[in-house]
Design a protein around this motif. Structure first.
Motif, mmCIF file in Angstrom:
data_model
loop_
_atom_site.group_PDB
_atom_site.id
_atom_site.type_symbol
_atom_site.label_atom_id
_atom_site.label_comp_id
_atom_site.label_asym_id
_atom_site.label_seq_id
_atom_site.Cartn_x
_atom_site.Cartn_y
_atom_site.Cartn_z
ATOM 1 N N THR A 2 1.017 -1.444 0.014
ATOM 2 C CA THR A 2 0.021 0.044 -0.278
ATOM 3 C C THR A 2 1.056 1.124 -0.161
ATOM 4 O O THR A 2 0.505 2.560 -0.966
ATOM 5 N N PRO A 3 1.778 1.087 0.245
ATOM 6 C CA PRO A 3 2.844 2.599 0.640
ATOM 7 C C PRO A 3 3.585 3.050 -1.065
ATOM 8 O O PRO A 3 2.783 4.401 -1.373
ATOM 9 N N LEU A 4 3.849 1.566 -1.714
ATOM 10 C CA LEU A 4 3.983 1.810 -2.869
ATOM 11 C C LEU A 4 2.920 1.907 -3.923
ATOM 12 O O LEU A 4 2.342 3.265 -5.237
ATOM 13 N N ILE A 5 1.166 1.647 -3.717
ATOM 14 C CA ILE A 5 0.506 2.418 -4.608
ATOM 15 C C ILE A 5 0.061 3.938 -3.824
ATOM 16 O O ILE A 5 -0.422 4.653 -5.101
ATOM 17 N N ARG A 6 0.186 4.023 -2.846
ATOM 18 C CA ARG A 6 0.061 5.418 -2.212
ATOM 19 C C ARG A 6 1.221 6.545 -3.397
ATOM 20 O O ARG A 6 0.628 7.178 -3.621
ATOM 21 N N SER A 7 2.210 6.525 -3.240
ATOM 22 C CA SER A 7 3.088 6.436 -3.940
ATOM 23 C C SER A 7 2.525 7.101 -5.424
ATOM 24 O O SER A 7 3.399 7.866 -5.829
ATOM 25 N N LEU A 8 1.737 5.756 -6.148
ATOM 26 C CA LEU A 8 1.723 6.088 -7.369
ATOM 27 C C LEU A 8 0.791 7.113 -7.528
ATOM 28 O O LEU A 8 0.931 7.876 -8.496
ATOM 29 N N ARG A 9 -0.052 7.539 -6.688
ATOM 30 C CA ARG A 9 -2.264 8.239 -6.330
ATOM 31 C C ARG A 9 -1.395 9.550 -6.019
ATOM 32 O O ARG A 9 -1.435 10.026 -7.266
ATOM 33 N N PRO A 13 -2.290 11.897 -9.557
ATOM 34 C CA PRO A 13 -3.552 11.635 -9.283
ATOM 35 C C PRO A 13 -4.818 11.470 -9.696
ATOM 36 O O PRO A 13 -5.715 11.145 -9.633
ATOM 37 N N LEU A 14 -4.382 11.568 -11.036
ATOM 38 C CA LEU A 14 -5.847 11.336 -12.687
ATOM 39 C C LEU A 14 -5.705 9.659 -12.802
ATOM 40 O O LEU A 14 -6.827 9.735 -13.243
ATOM 41 N N ASN A 32 -9.502 0.907 -0.476
ATOM 42 C CA ASN A 32 -8.239 1.739 -0.528
ATOM 43 C C ASN A 32 -8.646 2.592 -1.124
ATOM 44 O O ASN A 32 -9.210 2.598 -2.293
ATOM 45 N N PRO A 33 -8.029 3.923 -0.618
ATOM 46 C CA PRO A 33 -8.604 5.357 -1.251
ATOM 47 C C PRO A 33 -8.080 5.067 -2.618
ATOM 48 O O PRO A 33 -7.644 6.586 -3.873
#
Length: 326
Positions: A2-9, A13-14, A32-33
């Motif tokens: 999830t930290p990697l996914i957050r970094s991607l987001r 952001p779009l 997961n937002p």
């Protein structure tokens, strides 16, 4: 991951960000937002089914990241996009690079699993964000909670990660004497439910084993004053939810698998291989012995084995840690 996914987001952001997971594991990403979609595939399937999965993924994405050093993950990533970043195990041949544009060497000993995943953010050229994101069901608390509560998760998947029933009973009693309601969480496995029910009958705790999904458990944890548990997924959720967390560790390598404390933004693991410590909201209690951590399946080296370092951990040690965190 999830930290990697957050970094991607945060970087894009779009973007449409999807995660492909095995059936039975998607619960940890519920709500997961940072994700648009979960793609769930069976862990075991026929060649025909796998070919159909690959055709459905074919070139749908601009970038894919395979987050495990496995051929199946790499093949999914290779099929999904023209640019594919992944991982190579230390003993794997560089020939595996034919399926990837770039890769990091997977370290299973000296690099925390959060830090390992974030190395893919470095390859993608984006900023690291080390926040572990727990799931959420978006609901309220289950019925039966009457006052400030603490959560205990006494039953891990394997015997070699288990503390003692007497120890849990003593901890329950002390927490209740301090005025807290004690809640017991667990999966719906019959043995685990029976164990938690037995503890609940002894102490008057509220047994929630088998009644909550992983995401509902995370929602519960967000309201807890304290969590105590072994090396298991719910302990990682508690740490990610930011509540005071006591993690009981025996054979497991804390450098790799210690719960990631809230607000820990350093590249290196917060934990050493040997020794107990506290970082932010997490207290890691490691069993004693010259062999700890052996990183093996208990003292007898099989899944049903017990670990003396945990079986001999005094109740007073865990109680004192819990009270300190409170």
């Amino acid at each position: 991951m999830t930290p990697l996914i957050r970094s991607l987001r945060r970087a894009w952001p779009l973007a449409q960000i999807d995660a492909l997971v095995f059936r039975g594991t998607a619960g940890v990403l519920e709500g997961n937002p940072d994700l648009n979609r979960l793609i769930v595939v069976p862990e075991h399937s026929s060649k025909q089914v796998r070919l159909r999965e690959l055709r459905q993924l074919w070139n749908r994405y601009d970038l894919s990241l395979s987050c495990l050093p496995s051929d199946r993950a790499r093949i999914y990533g290779w099929s999904a996009s023209r640019r594919h970043l992944g991982m190579l195990a230390a003993d794997e041949s560089a020939a595996k690079m034919l399926l990837m544009n770039d890769a990091v060497r997977f370290d299973d000993m000296n690099t925390h699993t959060v830090s390992m995943g974030l190395q893919l953010a470095d390859l993608a050229g984006i900023t690291r964000y080390s926040e572990v994101v727990p799931p959420t069901a978006g609901g309220g608390l289950p019925p039966g909670i009457e006052k400030a509560f603490v959560v205990l998760h006494p039953f891990p998947k394997f015997n070699y990660k288990m503390w003692t029933e007497a120890g849990w009973s003593a901890l329950e009693q002390v927490l209740q004497d301090k005025g807290y309601q004690v809640l017991l969480t667990g999966s719906n496995e019959a043995e685990e439910v029976a164990y938690c029910q037995r503890l609940a009958v002894k102490s008057g705790a509220l047994c929630l084993a088998g009644k909550l999904s992983l995401a509902q458990t995370a929602d519960l944890l967000r309201g807890a004053k304290l969590f105590v548990g072994p090396d298991t997924v719910v302990t990682h959720l508690a740490a990610a939810c930011g509540i005071p967390t006591v993690a009981l560790f025996g054979p497991s390598n804390p450098v790799k698998w210690g719960p990631w404390p809230t607000g820990h933004n350093k590249i290196d693991s917060p934990w050493q291989l040997v020794g107990s410590a506290r970082h932010s909201n997490v207290m890691l209690l490691q069993g004693s012995g010259d062999c700890v951590p052996c990183r093996l399946e208990g003292c007898d080296r099989h899944l049903a084995s017990w670990s003396r370092c945990l079986q001999e951990m005094p109740a007073a040690r865990v109680i004192n840690a819990a009270l300190d965190m409170l």
